[in-house]
Design an enzyme around this catalytic site. Structure first.
Site, short mmCIF file in Angstrom:
data_model
loop_
_atom_site.label_atom_id
_atom_site.label_comp_id
_atom_site.label_asym_id
_atom_site.label_seq_id
_atom_site.Cartn_x
_atom_site.Cartn_y
_atom_site.Cartn_z
N SER A 16 -9.31 7.67 0.37
CA SER A 16 -9.83 6.57 1.19
C SER A 16 -11.35 6.53 1.19
CB SER A 16 -9.41 6.77 2.66
OG SER A 16 -8.03 6.75 2.80
N HIS A 76 -6.63 2.83 -5.26
CA HIS A 76 -6.59 2.90 -3.79
C HIS A 76 -5.61 1.86 -3.25
CE1 HIS A 76 -8.65 2.51 0.34
NE2 HIS A 76 -7.83 3.52 0.35
N GLU A 117 -7.23 -1.33 -4.95
CA GLU A 117 -8.61 -1.23 -5.45
C GLU A 117 -8.59 -0.29 -6.65
OE1 GLU A 117 -11.39 -1.93 -1.50
OE2 GLU A 117 -10.63 0.10 -1.81
N ASN A 126 -12.59 -0.06 2.83
CA ASN A 126 -12.90 0.93 3.88
C ASN A 126 -14.37 0.96 4.26
OD1 ASN A 126 -10.30 1.65 4.33
ND2 ASN A 126 -10.33 3.46 3.02
N1 CAA Z 1 7.49 0.10 4.58
C1 CAA Z 1 8.08 -0.93 3.96
N2 CAA Z 1 8.16 -2.19 4.48
C2 CAA Z 1 7.63 -2.38 5.70
C3 CAA Z 1 7.00 -1.34 6.42
C4 CAA Z 1 6.94 -0.06 5.82
N3 CAA Z 1 6.35 0.97 6.41
N4 CAA Z 1 6.56 -1.86 7.59
C5 CAA Z 1 6.91 -3.15 7.62
N5 CAA Z 1 7.55 -3.47 6.47
C6 CAA Z 1 8.04 -4.80 6.09
C7 CAA Z 1 9.22 -5.24 6.93
O1 CAA Z 1 10.44 -4.83 6.37
C8 CAA Z 1 9.06 -6.77 6.92
O2 CAA Z 1 9.58 -7.25 5.70
P1 CAA Z 1 10.19 -8.73 5.61
O3 CAA Z 1 9.09 -9.68 6.01
O4 CAA Z 1 10.62 -8.88 4.20
O5 CAA Z 1 11.33 -8.72 6.61
C9 CAA Z 1 7.54 -6.98 6.86
O6 CAA Z 1 7.00 -5.75 6.36
C10 CAA Z 1 6.96 -7.29 8.21
O7 CAA Z 1 7.31 -6.22 9.08
P2 CAA Z 1 7.65 -6.35 10.62
O8 CAA Z 1 8.16 -7.72 10.91
O9 CAA Z 1 8.45 -5.18 11.05
O10 CAA Z 1 6.27 -6.09 11.34
P3 CAA Z 1 4.95 -6.90 11.36
O11 CAA Z 1 5.13 -8.33 11.03
O12 CAA Z 1 4.36 -6.51 12.63
O13 CAA Z 1 4.11 -6.27 10.14
C11 CAA Z 1 2.61 -4.72 9.21
C12 CAA Z 1 3.88 -4.90 10.04
C13 CAA Z 1 2.83 -5.26 7.80
C14 CAA Z 1 2.34 -3.22 9.17
C15 CAA Z 1 1.43 -5.52 9.91
O14 CAA Z 1 1.33 -5.12 11.25
C16 CAA Z 1 0.10 -5.31 9.23
O15 CAA Z 1 -0.21 -5.92 8.23
N6 CAA Z 1 -0.76 -4.40 9.81
C17 CAA Z 1 -2.06 -4.11 9.28
C18 CAA Z 1 -1.93 -3.13 8.15
C19 CAA Z 1 -3.27 -2.81 7.53
O16 CAA Z 1 -4.32 -3.32 7.88
N7 CAA Z 1 -3.22 -1.88 6.56
C20 CAA Z 1 -4.38 -1.38 5.92
C21 CAA Z 1 -4.76 -0.08 6.58
S1 CAA Z 1 -6.23 0.60 5.90
C22 CAA Z 1 -5.69 1.40 4.53
O17 CAA Z 1 -4.55 1.44 4.21
C23 CAA Z 1 -6.75 2.03 3.69
C24 CAA Z 1 -7.15 3.40 4.01
O18 CAA Z 1 -7.61 4.07 3.09
C25 CAA Z 1 -7.10 3.99 5.37
P1 NAD Z 2 -0.01 12.19 4.90
O1 NAD Z 2 -0.53 13.25 5.82
O2 NAD Z 2 1.04 11.26 5.38
O3 NAD Z 2 0.57 12.90 3.56
C1 NAD Z 2 -0.13 13.85 2.81
C2 NAD Z 2 0.91 14.72 2.09
O4 NAD Z 2 0.25 15.54 1.12
C3 NAD Z 2 1.66 15.65 3.02
O5 NAD Z 2 3.05 15.41 2.87
C4 NAD Z 2 1.30 17.06 2.51
O6 NAD Z 2 2.39 17.97 2.60
C5 NAD Z 2 0.93 16.78 1.07
N1 NAD Z 2 0.01 17.75 0.47
C6 NAD Z 2 -1.12 18.28 1.00
N2 NAD Z 2 -1.70 19.10 0.12
C7 NAD Z 2 -0.92 19.08 -1.01
C8 NAD Z 2 -1.02 19.70 -2.29
N3 NAD Z 2 -2.02 20.52 -2.60
N4 NAD Z 2 -0.04 19.43 -3.21
C9 NAD Z 2 0.98 18.61 -2.91
N5 NAD Z 2 1.11 17.98 -1.72
C10 NAD Z 2 0.16 18.22 -0.78
O7 NAD Z 2 -1.28 11.41 4.37
P2 NAD Z 2 -1.38 9.89 3.83
O8 NAD Z 2 -1.66 8.99 4.96
O9 NAD Z 2 -0.24 9.64 2.93
O10 NAD Z 2 -2.74 9.98 2.99
C11 NAD Z 2 -2.79 10.60 1.71
C12 NAD Z 2 -4.05 10.19 0.98
O11 NAD Z 2 -4.09 8.76 0.87
C13 NAD Z 2 -5.37 10.60 1.64
O12 NAD Z 2 -6.31 10.86 0.65
C14 NAD Z 2 -5.74 9.35 2.44
O13 NAD Z 2 -7.11 9.26 2.70
C15 NAD Z 2 -5.29 8.27 1.46
N6 NAD Z 2 -4.99 6.96 2.08
C16 NAD Z 2 -4.40 6.90 3.31
C17 NAD Z 2 -4.11 5.65 3.85
C18 NAD Z 2 -3.46 5.52 5.19
O14 NAD Z 2 -3.48 4.43 5.76
N7 NAD Z 2 -2.86 6.55 5.74
C19 NAD Z 2 -4.39 4.49 3.12
C20 NAD Z 2 -4.95 4.59 1.84
C21 NAD Z 2 -5.27 5.85 1.33
#
Ligand code: CAA
Ligand code: NAD
Length: 302
Positions: free
Chosen positions: A137, A158, A170, A208
């Site tokens: 991330s 990503h 990405e 991010n």
């Molecule tokens: N796995 C698979 N499918 C899923 C799911 C999951 N974990 N969660 C929801 N879905 C599916 C559902 O089955 C549903 O599918 P259909 O439309 O075909 O029925 C659809 O997604 C919508 O789900 P819900 O109606 O249950 O719920 P919702 O409308 O509230 O949507 C959400 C849920 C898609 C998570 C929505 O709340 C959302 O878009 N949230 C924001 C997510 C976001 O911003 N993600 C980016 C995070 S940052 C990141 O990832 C980067 C990083 O590095 C940290």
């Molecule tokens: P998570 O905690 O759900 O899962 C991480 C997994 O990695 C765990 O099951 C752990 O047992 C396993 N693990 C740790 N060290 C290991 C190793 N050496 N070999 C094999 N397995 C190992 O974390 P996550 O949310 O799936 O995030 C994983 C990566 O993806 C991170 O780099 C995170 O920054 C990135 N990411 C996270 C998100 C998010 O929304 N959570 C979105 C995009 C990218």
């Protein structure tokens, strides 16, 4: 044309087998999408129970998809489900799996040293043509790749949470990533049905770099008492049309992951208040409250 390369104008490695390392929320999601688009997938984790849980989760998700998409063709739906599940295998031994893989996608804990150690080891056993990619991330792909001798075959992929739903990937090139590797990663993203954007290896890439300062600012607003977390979440959902407010989204991403990102960036930019430490976030993580995945974070679940 070399073995394993496509014969189209754009040269890219055709990805048949993909190894996904880390069976948590991201790894399981990437495995689901890759398997349901016809790729042979091996999901690797150090923890066997996590792998079993991941496979159960993938099957449950796919059953929901099938019920909806194949409502009037149940037999075709069953065939799709069987095929996708047959494409998924699990292992706790990354070293042996990568010997027959075209692409490694790493989605383990957000820690530079742990990622470097993993890739450094895999580099010694993976075939020469195998491409390595990290789903980090916030870390530098260049830094992660530095533990290997395949800088030209290393990039970033990503994905966004939840992977089966979010349409973006990405694709990140370092200054050493070859054009062929980059094109292979773009093509793989396309095969997964995702839209890709090209990113440079800058902190947080595109999403991010914009999302984290926003979330951290919301946390600071809450810490100052300028708004309750509930009101801030409602405000951003109803005022901006975001599907989740910043506190709901933090719990969804995982507060442990949020803290890893904050720690890395605040260490690299100690004078930048944008990435300053958050007491509330630190406290929740110290208490093991990582958000949705542990049942409690900013909010309680179930
Ligand atoms: N796995 C698979 N499918 C899923 C799911 C999951 N974990 N969660 C929801 N879905 C599916 C559902 O089955 C549903 O599918 P259909 O439309 O075909 O029925 C659809 O997604 C919508 O789900 P819900 O109606 O249950 O719920 P919702 O409308 O509230 O949507 C959400 C849920 C898609 C998570 C929505 O709340 C959302 O878009 N949230 C924001 C997510 C976001 O911003 N993600 C980016 C995070 S940052 C990141 O990832 C980067 C990083 O590095 C940290
Ligand atoms: P998570 O905690 O759900 O899962 C991480 C997994 O990695 C765990 O099951 C752990 O047992 C396993 N693990 C740790 N060290 C290991 C190793 N050496 N070999 C094999 N397995 C190992 O974390 P996550 O949310 O799936 O995030 C994983 C990566 O993806 C991170 O780099 C995170 O920054 C990135 N990411 C996270 C998100 C998010 O929304 N959570 C979105 C995009 C990218």
């Amino acid at each position: 044309i070399c073995r394993g390369l496509s014969s189209s104008a754009v040269r890219h490695v055709v990805i048949k087998h993909v190894t996904i390392i880390g069976g948590g929320q991201m790894g399981a999601g990437i495995a689901q999408v890759a398997a349901s688009t016809g790729h042979a997938v091996t999901l690797v984790d150090t923890n066997e129970d996590i792998l079993k849980k991941a496979v159960k989760g993938i099957e449950g998700n796919l059953k929901r998809v099938v019920k909806k998409k194949f409502a009037d063709k149940p037999e075709a739906g069953e065939e799709f489900l069987q095929k996708a599940m047959q494409n998924v295998s699990i292992s706790t031994d990354a070293g042996s799996v990568v010997q027959g893989t075209d692409l490694v996608v790493e989605a383990i804990v957000e820690n530079l040293k742990v990622k470097q150690d993993l890739f450094g080891g895999l580099d010694k056993v993976a075939p020469a043509h195998t491409i390595f990619a990290s789903n980090t991330s916030s870390l530098s792909i260049t830094d992660i790749a530095s533990s290997t001798n395949r800088l030209d075959r290393f990039g970033g992929l990503h994905f966004f949470n939840p992977v089966p739903v979010m349409r973006l990937v990405e694709v990140i090139a370092t200054s050493s990533t070859s054009q062929e590797t980059f094109d292979s990663l773009l093509n793989f993203s396309k095969m997964l049905g995702k839209t890709s954007v090209s990113c440079k290896d800058t902190p947080g890439f595109i999403v991010n770099r914009l999302l984290l300062p926003y979330i951290l600012d919301a946390v600071r607003m809450y810490e100052r008492g300028d708004g309750s977390k509930e009101d801030i979440d409602i405000a951003m959902k109803l005022g901006c049309g975001y599907p989740m407010g910043p506190f709901e989204l933090s719990d969804y991403v995982g507060l442990d992951t949020m803290k890893f990102i904050m720690d890395g960036w605040s260490a690299a930019n100690p004078d930048n208040p944008m990435f300053a430490q958050s007491e509330v976030l630190n406290k929740l993580v110290a208490e093991g409250k990582f958000g949705k995945k542990t049942g409690e974070g900013f909010y309680k679940y179930k």
